[in-house]
Design a protein around this motif. Structure first.
Motif, short mmCIF file in Angstrom:
data_model
loop_
_atom_site.label_atom_id
_atom_site.label_comp_id
_atom_site.label_asym_id
_atom_site.label_seq_id
_atom_site.Cartn_x
_atom_site.Cartn_y
_atom_site.Cartn_z
N SER A 28 0.83 -1.21 0.00
CA SER A 28 0.00 0.00 0.00
C SER A 28 0.87 1.26 0.00
O SER A 28 0.55 2.25 -0.66
CB SER A 28 -0.93 0.00 1.22
N PHE A 29 1.97 1.20 0.75
CA PHE A 29 2.87 2.35 0.82
C PHE A 29 3.49 2.65 -0.55
O PHE A 29 3.64 3.81 -0.93
CB PHE A 29 3.98 2.07 1.84
N PHE A 30 3.82 1.59 -1.31
CA PHE A 30 4.49 1.77 -2.60
C PHE A 30 3.52 1.71 -3.80
O PHE A 30 3.97 1.82 -4.94
CB PHE A 30 5.55 0.67 -2.80
N GLU A 31 2.24 1.53 -3.55
CA GLU A 31 1.30 1.27 -4.65
C GLU A 31 1.32 2.34 -5.73
O GLU A 31 1.31 2.04 -6.93
CB GLU A 31 -0.12 1.11 -4.10
N GLU A 32 1.37 3.59 -5.34
CA GLU A 32 1.40 4.67 -6.33
C GLU A 32 2.64 4.59 -7.20
O GLU A 32 2.57 4.76 -8.42
CB GLU A 32 1.32 6.03 -5.63
N LYS A 33 3.79 4.32 -6.58
CA LYS A 33 5.02 4.18 -7.36
C LYS A 33 4.95 2.98 -8.29
O LYS A 33 5.38 3.04 -9.46
CB LYS A 33 6.23 4.04 -6.43
N ILE A 34 4.42 1.86 -7.80
CA ILE A 34 4.30 0.66 -8.63
C ILE A 34 3.42 0.93 -9.84
O ILE A 34 3.76 0.54 -10.98
CB ILE A 34 3.74 -0.51 -7.79
N ASN A 35 2.32 1.62 -9.64
CA ASN A 35 1.40 1.91 -10.74
C ASN A 35 1.98 2.87 -11.76
O ASN A 35 1.52 2.92 -12.91
CB ASN A 35 0.08 2.46 -10.20
N SER A 36 2.98 3.64 -11.36
CA SER A 36 3.56 4.64 -12.28
C SER A 36 4.82 4.13 -12.99
O SER A 36 5.36 4.84 -13.85
CB SER A 36 3.90 5.92 -11.53
N ILE A 37 5.28 2.93 -12.66
CA ILE A 37 6.51 2.41 -13.27
C ILE A 37 6.41 2.38 -14.78
O ILE A 37 7.32 2.80 -15.50
CB ILE A 37 6.86 1.01 -12.73
N ALA A 38 5.28 1.88 -15.29
CA ALA A 38 5.12 1.75 -16.74
C ALA A 38 5.19 3.09 -17.46
O ALA A 38 5.61 3.17 -18.62
CB ALA A 38 3.80 1.06 -17.05
N ASP A 39 4.79 4.17 -16.78
CA ASP A 39 4.79 5.49 -17.40
C ASP A 39 6.20 6.01 -17.66
O ASP A 39 6.40 6.90 -18.48
CB ASP A 39 4.04 6.50 -16.52
N HIS A 40 7.18 5.47 -16.93
CA HIS A 40 8.55 5.96 -17.05
C HIS A 40 9.52 4.84 -17.43
O HIS A 40 10.73 4.99 -17.28
CB HIS A 40 9.00 6.59 -15.73
N ALA A 41 8.98 3.74 -17.94
CA ALA A 41 9.83 2.59 -18.27
C ALA A 41 10.75 2.93 -19.43
O ALA A 41 10.32 3.50 -20.43
CB ALA A 41 8.98 1.38 -18.60
N ILE A 42 12.03 2.56 -19.32
CA ILE A 42 12.99 2.81 -20.37
C ILE A 42 13.26 1.55 -21.19
O ILE A 42 13.95 1.62 -22.20
CB ILE A 42 14.32 3.35 -19.79
N SER A 43 12.74 0.41 -20.74
CA SER A 43 12.84 -0.85 -21.48
C SER A 43 11.96 -1.86 -20.75
O SER A 43 11.28 -1.52 -19.78
CB SER A 43 14.30 -1.34 -21.54
N THR A 44 11.95 -3.11 -21.19
CA THR A 44 11.19 -4.13 -20.48
C THR A 44 11.75 -4.28 -19.07
O THR A 44 12.95 -4.13 -18.83
CB THR A 44 11.26 -5.47 -21.22
N TYR A 45 10.88 -4.61 -18.12
CA TYR A 45 11.28 -4.58 -16.71
C TYR A 45 10.43 -5.53 -15.88
O TYR A 45 9.39 -6.02 -16.31
CB TYR A 45 11.10 -3.17 -16.15
N PHE A 46 10.90 -5.80 -14.66
CA PHE A 46 10.07 -6.39 -13.61
C PHE A 46 10.43 -5.70 -12.30
O PHE A 46 11.46 -5.03 -12.21
CB PHE A 46 10.25 -7.91 -13.52
N TRP A 47 9.56 -5.82 -11.30
CA TRP A 47 9.84 -5.16 -10.02
C TRP A 47 9.79 -6.16 -8.87
O TRP A 47 9.16 -7.22 -8.95
CB TRP A 47 8.92 -3.98 -9.76
N ILE A 48 10.49 -5.78 -7.79
CA ILE A 48 10.59 -6.62 -6.60
C ILE A 48 10.35 -5.74 -5.38
O ILE A 48 10.90 -4.64 -5.28
CB ILE A 48 12.00 -7.24 -6.47
N LEU A 49 9.53 -6.21 -4.43
CA LEU A 49 9.32 -5.53 -3.17
C LEU A 49 10.04 -6.31 -2.08
O LEU A 49 9.70 -7.46 -1.79
CB LEU A 49 7.83 -5.43 -2.86
N LEU A 50 11.07 -5.70 -1.50
CA LEU A 50 11.90 -6.35 -0.49
C LEU A 50 11.44 -5.96 0.91
O LEU A 50 11.41 -4.77 1.25
CB LEU A 50 13.37 -5.94 -0.67
N ASN A 51 11.06 -6.95 1.71
CA ASN A 51 10.64 -6.73 3.08
C ASN A 51 11.84 -6.95 3.99
O ASN A 51 12.27 -8.08 4.22
CB ASN A 51 9.51 -7.71 3.43
#
Length: 261
Positions: A28-51
């Motif tokens: 929930s804390f990172f949700e806004e950033k996660i949803n905006s990743i595609a808007d600034h993607a510079i190539s194909t990507y994946f993301w990881i949330l480290l606890n």
């Protein structure tokens, strides 16, 4: 500058210590950033949330099986088994460990008002779904820092940059809000600062760069920005002159290394 020596994954983990858990829902804390990743993607990507409070990978993007040899469900596991770091090339692993440690210490040494001004990019070789190594850029885009000055959780995006020709690749780079960038490269088992002059770009040039890096061609950029085809081409020509590049691929590679967007 002070030398940064390569370290093992065990040394990295022991230096981080266990974190307190404030019971916050990190997604929930990172949700806004996660949803905006595609808007600034510079190539194909994946993301990881480290606890970091529970020492585990808490969540990954749905597409992770397209880019790594491991099933999505198998990603949700402890740091302590070295799973994540063992995806990186053995020759890069200890240098990346040192760079990750350096970045954390640097960020936490700053006052609260300055922490968000630093951005870190890391570069290395990572195994793909066929267990072959390809070049990636690891970008730290968010941290949750608790009241004890500990990073409890981190959001990391990993971009596939294997199709870009990138000469003189640094190990990692650091940029602040003043757009002053430092580059670090390991030479003979040391990490040294690289002095590079980065050109200044206009707001319009930055918009065009973002669209180029997202895969848009000239007609699509012109339509997106409501400007003419020839205006876009003139901006692209000026950008190539400023960056001393000849092709769009070289331009994108330059942009990624030098954090121009």
């Amino acid at each position: 500058m002070k030398k940064i020596h390569p370290i093992s994954t065990d040394e990295l983990l022991s230096s981080l210590d266990h974190r307190n858990n404030t019971q916050i829902k990190y997604y929930s804390f990172f949700e806004e950033k996660i949803n905006s990743i595609a808007d600034h993607a510079i190539s194909t990507y994946f993301w990881i949330l480290l606890n970091r409070s529970e020492w585990k990978i808490e969540m990954v993007s749905e597409n992770i099986e397209q880019f790594t040899p491991t099933k999505k469900d198998d990603w949700i596991q402890s740091f302590e088994n070295h799973f994540y770091m063992e995806l990186y090339h053995p020759e890069d692993r200890e240098y990346l460990n040192a760079a990750f440690q350096f970045a954390e210490k640097t960020r936490l040494s700053l006052p609260d008002s300055k922490r968000g001004t630093l951005k870190f990019n890391f570069y290395g070789r990572m195994r793909d779904r066929n267990n072959e190594y390809r070049l990636v850029m690891i970008k730290s885009i968010g941290q949750y820092i608790n009241d004890k000055n500990e990073i409890e959780a981190s959001l990391v995006v990993i971009y596939d940059i294997s199709h870009f020709k990138i000469p003189n690749l640094p190990l990692f780079s650091v940029i602040d809000d003043s757009k002053e960038t430092q580059y670090y490269k390991y030479i003979e088992r040391e990490i040294k600062n690289i002095e590079i002059d980065v050109p200044k770009i206009s707001k319009r040039e930055k918009q065009i760069l973002e669209l180029i890096c997202s895969g848009y061609n000239t007609p699509q950029i012109a339509l997106k920005l409501s400007i003419s085809y020839y205006t876009v081409e003139n901006h692209k020509q000026n950008l190539r002159k400023k960056t001393n590049t000849k092709t769009s691929s070289e331009l994108v590679a330059f942009v990624m290394i030098h954090n121009l967007i």
